[in-house]
Design an enzyme around this catalytic site. Structure first.
Site, PDB file in Angstrom:
ATOM      1  N   HIS A 116      -2.215 167.878 113.020  1.00 39.37           N
ATOM      2  CA  HIS A 116      -2.641 167.929 111.753  1.00 39.37           C
ATOM      3  C   HIS A 116      -1.529 166.818 111.079  1.00 39.37           C
ATOM      4  O   HIS A 116      -0.735 166.201 111.559  1.00 39.37           O
ATOM      5  CB  HIS A 116      -2.494 169.372 111.135  1.00 39.37           C
ATOM      6  CG  HIS A 116      -1.486 169.786 111.965  1.00 39.37           C
ATOM      7  ND1 HIS A 116      -1.228 170.330 113.127  1.00 39.37           N
ATOM      8  CD2 HIS A 116      -0.211 170.483 111.076  1.00 39.37           C
ATOM      9  CE1 HIS A 116       0.021 170.842 113.079  1.00 39.37           C
ATOM     10  NE2 HIS A 116       0.595 170.850 112.126  1.00 39.37           N
TER      11      HIS A 116
ATOM     12  N   SER B  88     -16.770 154.648  78.551  1.00 37.74           N
ATOM     13  CA  SER B  88     -15.963 155.896  78.732  1.00 37.74           C
ATOM     14  C   SER B  88     -14.500 155.595  78.530  1.00 37.74           C
ATOM     15  O   SER B  88     -14.148 154.557  77.752  1.00 37.74           O
ATOM     16  CB  SER B  88     -16.205 156.225  80.195  1.00 37.74           C
ATOM     17  OG  SER B  88     -15.314 157.471  80.696  1.00 37.74           O
TER      18      SER B  88
ATOM     19  N   HIS C 144     -21.414 151.543  81.998  1.00 38.39           N
ATOM     20  CA  HIS C 144     -21.392 152.357  80.874  1.00 38.39           C
ATOM     21  C   HIS C 144     -19.893 152.547  80.421  1.00 38.39           C
ATOM     22  O   HIS C 144     -18.622 152.191  81.245  1.00 38.39           O
ATOM     23  CB  HIS C 144     -22.085 153.691  81.204  1.00 38.39           C
ATOM     24  CG  HIS C 144     -21.294 154.437  82.193  1.00 38.39           C
ATOM     25  ND1 HIS C 144     -20.193 155.382  81.793  1.00 38.39           N
ATOM     26  CD2 HIS C 144     -21.662 154.470  83.504  1.00 38.39           C
ATOM     27  CE1 HIS C 144     -19.855 156.024  83.051  1.00 38.39           C
ATOM     28  NE2 HIS C 144     -20.469 155.448  84.142  1.00 38.39           N
TER      29      HIS C 144
ATOM     30  N   SER D 144       0.731 164.968 107.736  1.00 41.73           N
ATOM     31  CA  SER D 144       1.892 165.031 106.483  1.00 41.73           C
ATOM     32  C   SER D 144       3.481 165.065 107.284  1.00 41.73           C
ATOM     33  O   SER D 144       3.526 166.465 107.476  1.00 41.73           O
ATOM     34  CB  SER D 144       1.786 166.364 105.247  1.00 41.73           C
ATOM     35  OG  SER D 144       2.937 165.638 104.385  1.00 41.73           O
TER      36      SER D 144
END
Length: 872
Positions: free
Chosen positions: A597, A458, A456, A599
Site C-alpha cells: 500500500h 466557465s 464551452h 505513501s
C-alpha cells in the site's frame, strides 16, 4: 556511484522520458571493500593544525566529511573540484590510495586544476565528473567539461567512469586505452558520433549514451562482446547497425525516443527491450517468441500503414486571425471568422474560424479568489486570479484556446483547472509565452501563459503542483519512474494485480533545516516524500519494489537502527513507523523496500520516536513563512497599504515601495497555509469604511495565496491620538477565548498573528462641517511662500513658536501642522479660523480654495449618507 542491479544513476531532475529507468551497473564485478565507519580516518589530526578547505569549500566542512581512506566526494559543494589540487599539495600520500572520486564540473578553473591531478591517482577504480546543480526552473545545468587530458589513460585500474551532464562533443581518445573499464556513462552531452575503434573497450559491460545527438552507431559496437546493458535512448537514431546483433551477452537494450523504423532480428539474449516513442510498425517475430523478454512498445504506430508523404504546401498564405484588444469591464462580440482576443493582465483567447455560427456577445471578469469555491488539492498553489468567461452555457463547434497568465513557479508543473459550478477539474495544459505585442507591463516580457482547449465557457485558473507522474499497471506488471527525481522508481511485478490500475506518483522535497529544528536532532536527515495513489484503491497481490534516494549525507554504511520508514494515512492525518514490517535494505545510493500500500517517507534520526515530528514536518510542507506590511502613502497618510507576502519576496517589495510609501518595518515571521483566511483589524481610534464587501465585523478579510499579491488599500480616519495599531488575525473572529490560551498570546485574541504601528493622519475639522486632510494642508503650504509668518501670527501662534520652526525646507508645512495639532483640544470651527487667518493675511485666493475643498468634502459626506439611507 554504484548501485545494485537496476538502480538509477544519480542525475539532476530531467524530463520523464530522458531518464526513464536509467540503470547503473552492478558492482558484483568489483572487489569487495568494507566501508564501516571504523575505517574513517581523522585526517585533521595528522598534523599540528587542521587542514582548512575554505575556500573553495564552506567553512563548516571538515576534511573527514569529504574524505575517507578510499573515497573523496567533492561534487556536493559548488566549486568543490578546486579542493583536489589543495589536498594533493597537503596530503599527497593519502590521496594516492583513493579508489572512488566524485568531482563537480560547474567551474572551469577548479575543474582544470583537478584534471591535472588525476594522472597521479593511479589506483582509482571509480571516477565521476558531472554537474549536479540546477537552474531556477529546476532543469539540470550543463557542466563545463569538454574533453579529458591524455594523462587519464594512465588510470589503468579504472572500471567505472561517469561524465554525464557535460559538453563533450566527441569521445575523448584517452578513454580507449582503459582496458579494464566496465561501466561508461556519457548521458546528456553533445555526442553526434562514436569512434569506429570503440571496440577497444573490450571489458565494457554497461554503456549509457542517453540524451545525446547520435544519428548512427558504428559497426565496431558489435564487437563489445561483454556488453550487457546499452542505453541510446533520446537520440536521433533512424537505424541500428546489423552488427549489434552480435552482442551475445546483451540483456537490456534501451532505444526509446528515437526515430527507428525497424529492429535487428538476432538479439536472442535480451531480457528487457525499451522501444517506446519510435516509428516502429512491426516487431520481429523472433523477439516476440523470447519467453523472458519484457518489452515496452508504447507510442509506436504498430500495425499501421506507412505514413504518406506530406502534401506540397499550398500557395495560399495562412490566414491570420484578426486581433481584438479588450479593456476592463468591456464585452466583446465574436463572429464565425474567428478572432484572437487580448484581455487586460495578459490573458488571451483564440477563437478559430468556424467555432461559432452566428455573431455572439461574450463577457469576461477576473474574480477575487474566495475559499468557498476555489478549492486546492494538497500541496497545490494558486498562480492566477480565477478568470470567468460568460455565458457559461454557450457551446463552440471547434475548441477555443483559453490562456491564463500565471506567476513563475519553481520545480513544479503548471496546469489549468476549470470549475463546472460544483467542482474543479484539471485540463490538459500547454505552457507558452504570450504575444510579443501584448505585454502585461509596458516594455516588459510577454506574460507566461497556461493554455487549454475547451468547448464551452466557465471559470479557469492556473495552479502549480508537485510534478505528477502516472502509469497503468496491468497483470503483466509495470514500471513507474519519477520525472522530478529519477532516483525514485516503483517496480510492479507480474501478477501483482488482476485488473488494470492507474498509479499516480508525486515527489516532495523537504527542508533539512526544518526537519532538524522540529526533531531536535542536528543529525536528522530525510528522503523526499513519496505521495502515491491508485485507482481503484486496494492492496496489491504481490509486494511492490520501491526505490528512493538515501537522505542527503546518509551512506550505505548507515546504522540501520536509525533508519525509519513511515507510512502516512492522508485521511486520518497519521504517520506510522513500519520499519519492522517491511524488507528494507540500502545500496550505495538508494534505499529499497517492498510494500503493498502507498505513501512513504524515509528518515534517519538518532531519536527513538519520530512519528510526532513527522506530523509537524508534513504540516510545515503546506505552510509558508510570511510577513505583513502596513505602509502609508507619503502624499496622503490616510491611504494605507496592507499586504501579506512570503518572506523571500518582502525585501524586493519594500524596495519598490520606498519612494511612495512610509511605514514600520515588516512584521516578524508568521505561518500561513495556501488559501488560509486572515483579517486586518484597525484599533485605538482608527476607523475605515465598513460598508465594503470584504469587511467582516469591522475587520478586512484576506485570503493568502503565496503567488498572488494579497494586497488591499484603504482610507482611514482617526478620532483621537497620533498613533494606532493594525493587528492581523488568523481565521474567523473568535467569539470567546479561554484564559489559559489568552496568556500565551501577546494580544487579546487567540488567533492573533502580529501587530504593526500606524501613524494616524492629521485631519482638521470633521466630515459633517467639512475637514482638511494632511494632503490638503500640504497643497496649501506650497502656495503660501513668503507670507507664512504673517499667516502664523493671524492663526494665533506666538513669536517663540514661529522661531522654533527653523527648517527652511519645510517651515511652512511645519507651521500648519503645528497649528492643526493644537486645534485638537480647541472648540469646533478650526477650518473657519484658518479661512479667516488667510483673509486677514491678504490671501483671499487661499481662503477661497479652502472653502472649495471643504464644500466638496461636505457634499461627498452627504451623498454617502444618502446612499446608506441615514440622511436626516
Amino acid at each position: 556511484m554504484f548501485g545494485e542491479q537496476g538502480d538509477v544513476v544519480d542525475p539532476p531532475s530531467v524530463s520523464p522520458i530522458s531518464l526513464m529507468d536509467t540503470c547503473a551497473p552492478s558492482i558484483s564485478t568489483l572487489p569487495s571493500c568494507s566501508y564501516s565507519s571504523s575505517r574513517h580516518t581523522d585526517f585533521s589530526s595528522s598534523s599540528s593544525s587542521p587542514l582548512s578547505l575554505s575556500p573553495p569549500l564552506p567553512p563548516s566542512v571538515e576534511l573527514s566529511a569529504v574524505l575517507t581512506d578510499t573515497r573523496l566526494t567533492l561534487d556536493v559543494y559548488r566549486g568543490g573540484a578546486a579542493a583536489l589540487p589543495l589536498l594533493w599539495e597537503s596530503i599527497p600520500g593519502q590521496l594516492k590510495g583513493l579508489q572512488y572520486l566524485r568531482l563537480g564540473s560547474e567551474e572551469k578553473a577548479g575543474l582544470d586544476g583537478a584534471l591535472d591531478v588525476l594522472s597521479h591517482l593511479t589506483k582509482l577504480r571509480s571516477l565521476a565528473i558531472r554537474h549536479c546543480l540546477h537552474d531556477s526552473r529546476g532543469d539540470p545545468l550543463p557542466g563545463l567539461l569538454t574533453t579529458l587530458p591524455a594523462s587519464v589513460s594512465l588510470l589503468s585500474h579504472l572500471v567505472h567512469l561517469d561524465l554525464s551532464f557535460n559538453q563533450l562533443s566527441c569521445l575523448p581518445s584517452c578513454l580507449l586505452s582503459l582496458s579494464m573499464l566496465s561501466s561508461l556513462l556519457l548521458c546528456h552531452n553533445h555526442l553526434s558520433a562514436l569512434p569506429s575503434d570503440i571496440s577497444q573497450l573490450s571489458s565494457l559491460t554497461y554503456l549509457s549514451l542517453l540524451g545525446n545527438e547520435l544519428v548512427s552507431l558504428p559497426p565496431g559496437l558489435g564487437q563489445l562482446k561483454a556488453l550487457q546493458t546499452l542505453d541510446v535512448s533520446n537520440n536521433l537514431l533512424q537505424e541500428l547497425p546489423d552488427e549489434i546483433g552480435s552482442l551475445e551477452e546483451l540483456v537490456k537494450l534501451e532505444l526509446s525516443q528515437n526515430k527507428l523504423k525497424q529492429l535487428p532480428e538476432s538479439l536472442l539474449s535480451l531480457r528487457e527491450l525499451v522501444i517506446y516513442s519510435n516509428d516502429l510498425r512491426l516487431i520481429p517475430l523472433c523477439l516476440n517468441k523470447l519467453p523472458l523478454l519484457k518489452i515496452d512498445v508504447r507510442d509506436n504506430p504498430l500495425g499501421r500503414p506507412p505514413t504518406p508523404p506530406p502534401l506540397s504546401p499550398t500557395p495560399e498564405a495562412e490566414t491570420k486571425l484578426p486581433e481584438l484588444h479588450i479593456g476592463f469591464n468591456q464585452h466583446f462580440c465574436i463572429s464565425s471568422a474567428g478572432c484572437h482576443v487580448f484581455l487586460p493582465g495578459g490573458a488571451e483567447l483564440v477563437f478559430p474560424p468556424g467555432c461559432i455560427v452566428t455573431a455572439t456577445k461574450l463577457a469576461w471578469a477576473e474574480k477575487r479568489p474566495q475559499r468557498k469555491w476555489v478549492q486546492l488539492e494538497e500541496h497545490e498553489i494558486l498562480l492566477s486570479h480565477p478568470l470567468e468567461l460568460r455565458p457559461h452555457g454557450v457551446t463552440f463547434l471547434k475548441p477555443v484556446e483559453v490562456c491564463v497568465p500565471y506567476h513563475r513557479t519553481k520545480r513544479k508543473e503548471v496546469v489549468v483547472r476549470t470549475f463546472d459550478g460544483q467542482s474543479w477539474s484539471t485540463l490538459p495544459t500547454e505552457l507558452r509565452r504570450g504575444s510579443e505585442s501584448h505585454s502585461s507591463r509596458p516594455g516588459g516580457r510577454p506574460a507566461r501563459l497556461a493554455c487549454c482547449s475547451v468547448n464551452h465557457f466557465s471559470w479557469f485558473m492556473a495552479v502549480s503542483r508537485p510534478v505528477k507522474d502516472s502509469c497503468s499497471v496491468t497483470p503483466a506488471g509495470g514500471l513507474l519512474v519519477s520525472s522530478a527525481d529519477p532516483g525514485v522508481k516503483l517496480h510492479f511485478p507480474p501478477d501483482s494485480t488482476v485488473e488494470t490500475r492507474t498509479i499516480t506518483l508525486q515527489v516532495l522535497q523537504v527542508s533539512m533545516s526544518d526537519v532538524q529544528a522540529l526533531c531536535g536532532d542536528p543529525q536528522a536527515r530525510v528522503s523526499p516524500l513519496l505521495c502515491l495513489s491508485q485507482t481503484p484503491s486496494m492492496h496489491f497481490l504481490q509486494p511492490i519494489k520501491v526505490q528512493i534516494p538515501l537522505p542527503s549525507g546518509v551512506t550505505h554504511t548507515v546504522d540501520m537502527s536509525c533508519l525509519h520508514l513511515l507510512h502516512g494515512d492522508p485521511t486520518a492525518q497519521t504517520w506510522t513507523d513500519i520499519t519492522a514490517q517491511v524488507s528494507l535494505y540500502v545500496t550505495h545510493l538508494y534505499a529499497i523496500f517492498y510494500i503493498t500500500h502507498f505513501s512513504y517517507w524515509l528518515w534517519y534520526t538518532t531519536q527513538r520516536c519520530v512519528s510526532g515530528a513527522v506530523r509537524k514536518i508534513y504540516q510545515r510542507l503546506k505552510q509558508f513563512k510570511v510577513q505583513f506590511l502596513v505602509l502609508q502613502r507619503k502624499t496622503d497618510p490616510s491611504q494605507v497599504l496592507l499586504q501579506c507576502l512570503p518572506s523571500n519576496k518582502v525585501e524586493s517589495r519594500m524596495q519598490s515601495l520606498t519612494e511612495q510609501y512610509d511605514g514600520p518595518q515588516p512584521s516578524d515571521l508568521c505561518d500561513l497555509l495556501e488559501g488560509e483566511q486572515f483579517f486586518a483589524g484597525f484599533e485605538r481610534g482608527l476607523e475605515i469604511s465598513t460598508d465594503r464587501p470584504d469587511c467582516v465585523g469591522g475587520r478586512l478579510c484576506f485570503e493568502f495565496y503565496s503567488s498572488l499579491k494579497n494586497l488591499k488599500e484603504v482610507y482611514i480616519c482617526s478620532a483621537q491620538g497620533q498613533k494606532g495599531p493594525v493587528s492581523f488575525y488568523r481565521g474567523e473572529i473568535p467569539s470567546n477565548l479561554p484564559e489559559e490560551v489568552a496568556r500565551k498570546r501577546k494580544g487579546l485574541d487567540s488567533q492573533w498573528l502580529t501587530t504593526l504601528p500606524l501613524r494616524l493622519p492629521l485631519n482638521l475639522g470633521d466630515p459633517e462641517s467639512g475637514y482638511l486632510t494632511e494632503a490638503n494642508l500640504l497643497s496649501i503650504s506650497l502656495q503660501i511662500a513668503q507670507d507664512w509668518r504673517v499667516i502664523g501670527l493671524n492663526l494665533g501662534l506666538s513669536y517663540q513658536e514661529l522661531e522654533r520652526i527653523d527648517n527652511l525646507g519645510a517651515l511652512v508645512l511645519d507651521m500648519l501642522f503645528h497649528w492643526a495639532r493644537a486645534q485638537k483640544n480647541e472648540a469646533p470651527g478650526a477650518v473657519s479660523r484658518l479661512v479667516a487667518a488667510m483673509i486677514e493675511s491678504g490671501r483671499r485666493d487661499l481662503a477661497e480654495e479652502i472653502e472649495d475643498i471643504v464644500n466638496i468634502g461636505k457634499r461627498k459626506y452627504t451623498e454617502s449618507l444618502r446612499r446608506v439611507g441615514l440622511e436626516a
